[in-house]
Design a protein around this motif. Structure first.
Motif, mmCIF file in Angstrom:
data_model
loop_
_atom_site.group_PDB
_atom_site.id
_atom_site.type_symbol
_atom_site.label_atom_id
_atom_site.label_comp_id
_atom_site.label_asym_id
_atom_site.label_seq_id
_atom_site.Cartn_x
_atom_site.Cartn_y
_atom_site.Cartn_z
ATOM 1 N N VAL A 171 0.790 -1.116 -0.015
ATOM 2 C CA VAL A 171 0.008 -0.079 0.036
ATOM 3 C C VAL A 171 0.762 1.212 -0.070
ATOM 4 O O VAL A 171 0.594 2.256 -0.679
ATOM 5 C CB VAL A 171 -0.891 -0.068 1.156
ATOM 6 C CG1 VAL A 171 -1.601 1.175 1.360
ATOM 7 C CG2 VAL A 171 -2.048 -1.149 1.101
ATOM 8 N N ILE A 172 1.911 1.114 0.686
ATOM 9 C CA ILE A 172 2.629 2.311 0.885
ATOM 10 C C ILE A 172 3.676 2.670 -0.586
ATOM 11 O O ILE A 172 3.824 3.557 -1.062
ATOM 12 C CB ILE A 172 3.635 2.503 2.130
ATOM 13 C CG1 ILE A 172 3.028 2.418 3.035
ATOM 14 C CG2 ILE A 172 4.814 3.372 2.032
ATOM 15 C CD1 ILE A 172 3.807 2.322 4.665
ATOM 16 N N TRP A 173 4.253 1.474 -1.102
ATOM 17 C CA TRP A 173 4.882 1.670 -2.250
ATOM 18 C C TRP A 173 3.789 2.186 -3.445
ATOM 19 O O TRP A 173 4.236 2.864 -4.193
ATOM 20 C CB TRP A 173 5.377 0.020 -2.559
ATOM 21 C CG TRP A 173 6.003 0.302 -3.949
ATOM 22 C CD1 TRP A 173 7.065 0.786 -4.361
ATOM 23 C CD2 TRP A 173 5.314 -0.114 -5.331
ATOM 24 N NE1 TRP A 173 7.430 0.326 -5.778
ATOM 25 C CE2 TRP A 173 5.811 0.005 -6.322
ATOM 26 C CE3 TRP A 173 3.765 -0.832 -5.480
ATOM 27 C CZ2 TRP A 173 5.758 -0.271 -7.729
ATOM 28 C CZ3 TRP A 173 3.567 -1.150 -6.622
ATOM 29 C CH2 TRP A 173 4.334 -0.957 -7.821
ATOM 30 N N ASP A 174 2.477 1.605 -3.403
ATOM 31 C CA ASP A 174 1.475 1.910 -4.395
ATOM 32 C C ASP A 174 1.416 3.411 -4.384
ATOM 33 O O ASP A 174 1.179 4.143 -5.429
ATOM 34 C CB ASP A 174 0.316 1.051 -4.380
ATOM 35 C CG ASP A 174 -0.384 1.163 -5.461
ATOM 36 O OD1 ASP A 174 -0.062 1.478 -6.712
ATOM 37 O OD2 ASP A 174 -1.884 1.358 -5.361
ATOM 38 N N GLY A 223 -1.383 2.349 5.069
ATOM 39 C CA GLY A 223 -0.244 1.523 5.182
ATOM 40 C C GLY A 223 0.675 1.371 6.387
ATOM 41 O O GLY A 223 1.010 0.303 6.764
ATOM 42 N N GLY A 224 0.616 2.654 6.816
ATOM 43 C CA GLY A 224 1.532 2.782 8.196
ATOM 44 C C GLY A 224 0.929 1.819 9.289
ATOM 45 O O GLY A 224 1.604 1.243 10.097
ATOM 46 N N LEU A 225 -0.318 2.227 9.421
ATOM 47 C CA LEU A 225 -1.119 1.363 10.322
ATOM 48 C C LEU A 225 -1.182 -0.067 10.147
ATOM 49 O O LEU A 225 -0.966 -0.606 11.179
ATOM 50 C CB LEU A 225 -2.684 1.914 10.456
ATOM 51 C CG LEU A 225 -2.818 2.928 10.838
ATOM 52 C CD1 LEU A 225 -4.319 3.641 10.756
ATOM 53 C CD2 LEU A 225 -2.775 3.353 12.493
ATOM 54 N N LEU A 226 -1.124 -0.607 8.959
ATOM 55 C CA LEU A 226 -0.703 -2.115 8.395
ATOM 56 C C LEU A 226 0.190 -2.440 9.045
ATOM 57 O O LEU A 226 0.638 -3.552 9.645
ATOM 58 C CB LEU A 226 -1.138 -2.516 7.208
ATOM 59 C CG LEU A 226 -2.641 -2.230 6.807
ATOM 60 C CD1 LEU A 226 -2.709 -2.467 5.097
ATOM 61 C CD2 LEU A 226 -3.444 -3.532 7.425
ATOM 62 N N LEU A 227 1.479 -1.611 8.722
ATOM 63 C CA LEU A 227 2.853 -2.030 9.330
ATOM 64 C C LEU A 227 2.991 -2.093 10.798
ATOM 65 O O LEU A 227 3.390 -2.787 11.595
ATOM 66 C CB LEU A 227 3.818 -0.966 8.712
ATOM 67 C CG LEU A 227 4.061 -1.218 7.291
ATOM 68 C CD1 LEU A 227 4.899 -0.110 6.912
ATOM 69 C CD2 LEU A 227 4.641 -2.638 6.968
#
Length: 167
Positions: free
Chosen positions: A27-30, A54-58
């Motif tokens: 998600v962050i890369w996209d 994306g940050g929350l997923l990480l």
């Protein structure tokens, strides 16, 4: 090697943590590849929400990893009305998967109404119904209702396929 495997035994949640981490990274890369015009006056911009998600997923992946490595684990489901000692019923799962694959392969050529009818009919057949004619009629009605529900209610055009011009 076997000592590492025995140490990780019973820690299948690490797989979920890995999945969360991979999805967060993707998600962050996209989000980083989004093209945003410089004339955009919005101070937040379209990249902000994907970066947050994306940050929350990480973060969730990292916290779950720490939790599992410290000995925590998910609670086993109580199994309200099912017997948890039985394995997977592949004679149900495989036809359900086949119905979805047939739908994916035929939706563009035959259209939603026909492929959706096959999807609904195949699903009820896989789940044990043997009222072929009634199930076929109900499946056709459901496919038509969803076709027109998406078209009229949401403004989304599902593929009509061979029924183009009829629907």
């Amino acid at each position: 090697m076997s000592q590492q495997i025995s140490r990780l035994k019973g820690r299948s949640e690490l797989g979920m943590a890995l999945l969360l981490g991979v999805v967060g990274a993707v998600v962050i890369w996209d989000a980083s590849t989004l093209n945003v015009s410089y004339s955009n006056s919005d101070p937040v911009g379209p990249k902000t929400l994907p970066y947050i998600v994306g940050g929350l997923l990480l973060v969730c992946a990292a916290l779950l990893t720490v939790q599992v490595l410290r000995g925590g684990h998910g609670e086993v489901e109580g199994g309200e009305d099912i017997d948890l000692t039985h394995g997977t019923d592949w004679r149900t799962v495989v036809p359900l998967i086949a119905a979805f694959i047939v739908n994916i392969l035929l939706i563009d050529t035959l259209g939603w109404v026909i492929s959706g009818t096959l999807l609904f009919w195949g699903s009820v057949w896989a789940l044990g119904s043997r009222h072929y004619v009634r199930d076929g009629i109900v499946s056709l009605v459901l496919a038509l209702l969803t076709f027109y529900g998406f078209y009229l209610g949401l403004g989304i055009k599902l593929p009509a396929g061979v029924l183009e011009g009829v629907l």
